[in-house]
Motif scaffolding. Structure first.
Motif, short mmCIF file in Angstrom:
data_model
loop_
_atom_site.label_atom_id
_atom_site.label_comp_id
_atom_site.label_asym_id
_atom_site.label_seq_id
_atom_site.Cartn_x
_atom_site.Cartn_y
_atom_site.Cartn_z
N ASP A 3 0.75 -1.32 0.00
CA ASP A 3 0.03 0.00 -0.02
C ASP A 3 0.79 1.29 -0.06
O ASP A 3 0.40 2.58 0.37
CB ASP A 3 -0.88 0.08 1.31
N GLU A 4 2.09 1.12 -0.13
CA GLU A 4 3.09 2.30 -0.33
C GLU A 4 3.04 2.99 -1.52
O GLU A 4 3.01 2.47 -2.74
CB GLU A 4 4.43 1.78 -0.25
N ARG A 5 2.70 4.23 -1.39
CA ARG A 5 2.16 5.20 -2.60
C ARG A 5 3.64 5.46 -3.31
O ARG A 5 4.73 5.85 -2.45
CB ARG A 5 1.68 6.50 -2.16
N VAL A 6 3.70 5.58 -4.54
CA VAL A 6 4.85 6.07 -5.26
C VAL A 6 4.77 7.57 -5.43
O VAL A 6 3.95 8.39 -5.25
CB VAL A 6 4.70 5.55 -6.69
N SER A 7 6.08 8.22 -5.59
CA SER A 7 5.88 9.55 -5.90
C SER A 7 5.69 10.15 -7.45
O SER A 7 5.71 9.25 -7.86
CB SER A 7 7.48 9.99 -5.30
N ALA A 8 5.38 11.28 -7.29
CA ALA A 8 4.94 11.83 -8.54
C ALA A 8 6.13 11.84 -9.51
O ALA A 8 5.86 11.58 -10.71
CB ALA A 8 4.39 13.36 -8.46
N GLU A 9 7.31 11.80 -9.12
CA GLU A 9 8.55 11.74 -10.01
C GLU A 9 8.42 10.30 -10.49
O GLU A 9 9.25 10.16 -11.59
CB GLU A 9 9.73 12.08 -9.22
N HIS A 10 7.85 9.10 -10.01
CA HIS A 10 7.83 7.96 -10.47
C HIS A 10 7.22 7.69 -11.72
O HIS A 10 7.32 7.00 -12.56
CB HIS A 10 7.44 7.14 -9.39
N PHE A 11 5.98 8.85 -11.85
CA PHE A 11 5.32 8.56 -13.15
C PHE A 11 5.91 8.84 -14.34
O PHE A 11 6.93 9.51 -14.38
CB PHE A 11 4.02 9.55 -12.98
#
Length: 576
Positions: A3-11
């Motif tokens: 359930d760990e959210r990725v960072s926007a830079e990951h997109f």
């Protein structure tokens, strides 16, 4: 799944929009040209919505507006939606076969998602080959993916009778050929059956594949059963938009959801629903895209222990609206939960068990109990023998019982046109024991393995009251079809499979009980005939048809392209 959210830079989209260079500013400038401010997309997941609406796709007619409901959900959840039109595979209109173009849509899906700044995916489909095509491409690209089902159309009505699309068309067409109804009555029946947007409201290929996609875990709970025109369909479209945004932040992609257990559960659901024979080919192809082995033996093993509980046309009585009102796919899955692996993850973050928990069956005549099923086992059966060394498929419960164990003489046709002309002749030498054989209609020979497997019963037999007989081909049949039809004979005749050397009068044995399809001719005679066989000319010399013919695999392998099956990851595009 984590359930760990990725960072926007990951997109992925950040590579297009976040770079502080000429190309990055150019992308932002062009987005501004369309009226979008950087505040609308920077730091947010960009959600690609693959919409297969077109003016010639009746199953997807409502997608022209439903896409706005999906976009609304994406925006509400803080994502940025971009609609990407994809080709429509319109089952009634596209020739020679939508199956020929399934792989083209799969390829287009994968490449649309790879070549554009997309972080998560909404697939909008429903018509037969559209479902596996979209899912195959999305599996290969492996971005967070949710499927929006077109949903079945409303039921047909004719002179006080409830009508099912496809299944009743075949029935009344036989009556028309037998002279029992007039041309005007036949045309009225056609208009009375098809009354709204949506897919066939029987358990045809469209309803089957949507239900199986939900079983795999790629749709919202219950979505696959909802009629196209029901207001719940609109609500689930917007909820799908909201769900995919959250799934993208959590990187819930197909490789984290789909496992061998997922596909085994899909096969179990297929058997329990009495679903379409086409699903055998599609599930094998879908599994292969994820590097998961699924074979015809898996289908037979699961068929042995899975009763048919869905009393829905073409093998049962009711229609999809009845199925929905009776609890739908969730209630059916709950009823067979002991046969599943229900603690698998799904796209909404819950397990399959959590999704169907508490779902009740409200009409035990529509969704039967395990103790009183439509059929004890074998919703679909894989046959093997010297006539089908790599397998063939039959739906036993759709056939008259006495034909499930049968030996008879072959009457062979080399083409659909030859067969179609012959069965209408009053002087055709044929009896109810005859086995009709149609060849050269497989993946390469068809081309595209058209749905010609429900060969018409000869006119002279129809007039005598015969409505079923054994029919064998290397083609497919519509999921709405019925009868003692042996399909997908592999390898196909056009590439030298045994069906190519069958002659008129040869005795053929069909045994559902022993899973056998055999040509009762000596091995020596078979070898002599094979030595004389010559390969026919290619169907195509250029264009997509030439690519298709040179790359398509056989039915038991899923009819995918060899260069699209699981392999090394395709590199991400350079952003320059």
């Amino acid at each position: 799944m984590s359930d760990e959210r990725v960072s926007a830079e990951h997109f992925r989209s950040a590579r297009w929009f976040a770079a502080n260079d000429l190309r990055g500013s150019g992308h932002r400038g062009r987005a501004g040209q369309m009226g979008y401010s950087p505040k609308e997309y920077r730091g947010k997941p960009v959600i690609g919505i693959l919409n297969t609406w077109s003016d010639i796709s009746p199953c997807h007619q409502h997608f022209k507006t439903r896409v706005d409901d999906v976009k609304r959900g994406v925006l509400q959840a803080g994502g940025f939606p971009i609609e990407l039109p994809a080709i429509s595979l319109s089952e009634p209109f596209q020739k020679p076969s939508t199956m020929m173009y399934r792989n083209l849509l799969a390829l287009e899906t994968e490449e649309l998602l790879r070549s554009y700044p997309v972080d998560g995916v909404v697939l909008m489909g429903g018509c037969d080959k559209t479902v596996p095509a979209l899912v195959m491409g999305a599996i290969s690209m492996d971005l967070p993916t949710i499927f929006v089902c077109a949903g079945p159309m409303i039921r047909g009505h004719y002179r006080g009778k409830t009508m099912g699309s496809g299944s009743d068309s075949w029935k009344y067409w036989a009556d028309r050929r037998a002279g029992l109804i007039s041309e005007d009555e036949w045309e009225t029946i056609q208009q009375s059956i098809n009354r709204s947007p949506g897919t066939c409201m029987t358990m045809g290929t469209a309803s089957t594949m949507s239900a199986l996609t939900e079983t795999l875990g790629l749709t919202l709970p219950g979505f696959s059963s909802v009629p196209a025109v029901d207001s719940q369909h609109i609500r689930l479209c917007s909820e799908s938009g909201r769900t995919i945004v959250e799934a993208t932040w959590l990187d819930r992609k197909p490789s984290k959801i789909l496992s061998r257990e997922s596909y085994l559960d899909a096969v179990t659901a297929l058997m329990a629903l009495g679903g379409s024979t086409n699903a055998v080919i599609h599930l094998i192809a879908m599994a292969s895209r994820g590097g998961i082995d699924l074979s015809l033996d898996d289908f037979n093993d699961i068929a042995e222990k899975t009763p048919v509980i869905a009393n829905i046309q073409p093998i049962g009585t009711y229609l999809m609206d009845d199925f929905y009102s009776s609890g739908g796919i969730l209630a059916a899955l709950n009823r067979i939960s002991g046969m599943l692996h229900p603690d698998r993850p799904t796209i909404n973050g819950k397990t399959l068990r959590e999704n169907f928990a508490g779902a009740d069956v409200f009409d035990n005549d529509v969704v039967k109990t395990l103790e009183d099923p439509v059929g004890d086992r074998g919703g679909l059966v894989v046959l093997r023998g010297n006539l089908a060394p790599e397998g063939a498929v039959i739906k036993p419960h759709a056939a008259e019982a006495h034909l499930r164990e049968h030996v008879g003489p072959a009457l062979v046709f080399d083409s659909y046109d030859e067969m179609n002309e012959a069965v209408n002749r009053d002087d055709l030498e044929v009896s109810p024991d005859t086995i009709l054989v149609l060849r050269n209609v497989g993946p390469v020979g068809g081309p595209g393995m058209p749905e010609w497997g429900m060969l018409p019963v000869p006119k002279r037999l129809l007039a005598a009251g015969v409505r079923d007989m054994v029919r064998i081909s290397d083609a497919r049949m519509s999921g709405t079809s019925y009868g003692a039809c042996v399909l997908h004979v592999s390898p196909e005749s056009y590439v030298g499979g045994p069906l190519a050397i069958v002659q008129n009068g040869d005795r053929i044995k069909l045994s559902v009980a022993s899973r056998e399809l055999s040509l009762l001719v000596s091995d020596e005679e078979i070898a002599a005939r094979r030595a004389k066989w010559t390969a026919p000319r290619p169907r195509f010399e250029r264009g997509y048809g030439a690519i298709y013919s040179s790359q398509v695999t056989q039915a038991h392998q899923g009819c995918d392209f060899t260069f699209l099956e699981r392999g090394p990851a395709t590199p991400e595009p350079e952003i320059h």
